[in-house]
Design an enzyme around this catalytic site. Structure first.
Site, PDB file in Angstrom:
ATOM      1  N   ILE A 127       0.563  -1.415   0.172  1.00  0.00           N
ATOM      2  CA  ILE A 127      -0.366   0.047  -0.631  1.00  0.00           C
ATOM      3  C   ILE A 127       0.696   1.118   0.153  1.00  0.00           C
ATOM      4  O   ILE A 127       1.769   1.404   0.976  1.00  0.00           O
ATOM      5  CB  ILE A 127      -1.121   0.118   1.037  1.00  0.00           C
ATOM      6  CG1 ILE A 127      -1.841  -1.197   1.264  1.00  0.00           C
ATOM      7  CG2 ILE A 127      -1.592   1.056   0.880  1.00  0.00           C
ATOM      8  CD1 ILE A 127      -2.805  -1.845   0.352  1.00  0.00           C
ATOM      9  N   LYS A 128       0.795   2.025  -0.959  1.00  0.00           N
ATOM     10  CA  LYS A 128       1.843   3.208  -1.419  1.00  0.00           C
ATOM     11  C   LYS A 128       0.650   4.479  -0.169  1.00  0.00           C
ATOM     12  O   LYS A 128      -0.511   3.887  -0.308  1.00  0.00           O
ATOM     13  CB  LYS A 128       1.458   3.279  -2.255  1.00  0.00           C
ATOM     14  CG  LYS A 128       3.008   3.197  -3.434  1.00  0.00           C
ATOM     15  CD  LYS A 128       2.525   3.263  -4.567  1.00  0.00           C
ATOM     16  CE  LYS A 128       4.174   4.473  -5.411  1.00  0.00           C
ATOM     17  NZ  LYS A 128       3.696   4.573  -6.769  1.00  0.00           N
ATOM     18  N   LEU A 129       1.212   4.769   0.675  1.00  0.00           N
ATOM     19  CA  LEU A 129       1.750   6.411   1.304  1.00  0.00           C
ATOM     20  C   LEU A 129       2.698   6.964   1.852  1.00  0.00           C
ATOM     21  O   LEU A 129       3.802   7.031   1.208  1.00  0.00           O
ATOM     22  CB  LEU A 129       1.157   5.788   3.142  1.00  0.00           C
ATOM     23  CG  LEU A 129       0.843   4.345   3.906  1.00  0.00           C
ATOM     24  CD1 LEU A 129       1.397   3.972   4.747  1.00  0.00           C
ATOM     25  CD2 LEU A 129      -0.616   4.363   3.400  1.00  0.00           C
TER      26      LEU A 129
END
Ligand code: G3P
Length: 276
Positions: free
Chosen positions: A103-105
């Site tokens: 998951i890109k944050l």
């Protein structure tokens, strides 16, 4: 070659093309701007539910094309006001879309808070929009205890070049700084625009490179070199190495960077443009 190769694209057709070109890829990264460029989305308007269904369909198709151990990055929607709570809600939902998500944050204060919680839950993360050693150190500190492979750090090379700074120096500097660490964060060099970026990242020992199909083609056409005596771009200002300790609490690092703010705003704009 120990560096893993990821495709940077929101289009499964390009996944197929990359597989044909290279025989194998280790993963794929997506972001809101890349989803907006997908030919099936470009110029169209969706409801909020429809655009998330579209994104889910895209990453599911990509995931199905790759080996089970490959990674597919899915990016949360975030603007300057988005809280860690709101990122967590999206992250947990997106993580259930496919079995092999990272998951890109964004590497902002709220993004780091969300990352700390997610790694504690066993959700894999890819911290994006990284432009400084301090941001890389903060990611390292916020994700302590995660196992290798669960945390990616995405420093953006081309966007530093765009403003006259040598983006490749950032990769070199982070690799150097991380030598003092335990190796739990993998450097995923991003915003790779050309053969020089690509090959230098191999030389610096970047754990992963994500590149658009065009850069892969250039590399294959050049005979897949792992080092090259390419002249340095003299117009780019070097980025000096800083002695940054990895041991501080993550909230104590000065992680502000103008390009992170701009990048966040652009991702949000590209995503919002898709919504009617
Ligand atoms: O995945 C994000 C990154 O690779 C973006 O590249 O060319 O838009 O700076 P670019």
């Amino acid at each position: 070659m120990s560096t893993k190769l990821f495709l940077d694209s929101g289009d499964p057709k390009e996944t197929r093309a990359a597989l044909e070109l290279l025989g194998h890829i280790d993963g794929q990264t997506t972001n809101p701007s890349l989803i907006a460029k997908n030919p099936e989305a470009a110029g169209k308007k969706f409801s909020e539910a429809e655009i998330y269904a579209f994104y889910k369909g895209v990453v599911s198709e990509i995931s199905g094309l790759l080996k089970p151990e490959a990674s597919v990055s899915i990016e949360v929607y975030a603007d300057a006001q988005t809280t860690a709570e709101a990122m967590l809600k999206q992250a947990r939902e997106f993580n259930a879309w496919i079995p092999n998500a990272h998951i890109k944050l964004p590497t902002t204060a709220e993004g780091l808070k969300a990352a700390e919680v997610l790694v504690g839950e066993g959700v894999r993360v890819n911290m994006t929009l990284v432009f400084s050693q301090n941001q890389a150190a903060a990611v390292y500190a916020a994700t302590q205890g995660a196992k290798k492979g669960d945390v990616f750090l995405s420093p953006f090379i081309g966007r530093l070049d765009d403003r006259g700074e040598n983006g490749l120096d950032l990769i070199k500097n982070i690799m150097e700084m991380y030598k003092a660490g335990d190796g739990h964060v993998e450097v995923l060099s991003a915003s790779v625009r050309n053969l020089q970026h690509f090959v230098k990242c191999l030389e610096y020992g970047s754990d992963i490179i994500t590149a658009p199909l065009k850069a892969f083609k250039e590399w294959v056409d050049a005979g897949r070199p792992e080092s090259l005596a390419l002249p340095e771009n003299q117009n780019l200002k070097p980025i000096a190495y800083e002695n940054v300790a990895l041991s501080k609490p993550y909230a104590e690092y000065d992680i502000r960077h103008e390009l992170t703010d701009k990048g966040l705003a652009k991702f949000a704009q590209d995503w919002n443009n898709l919504i009617a």
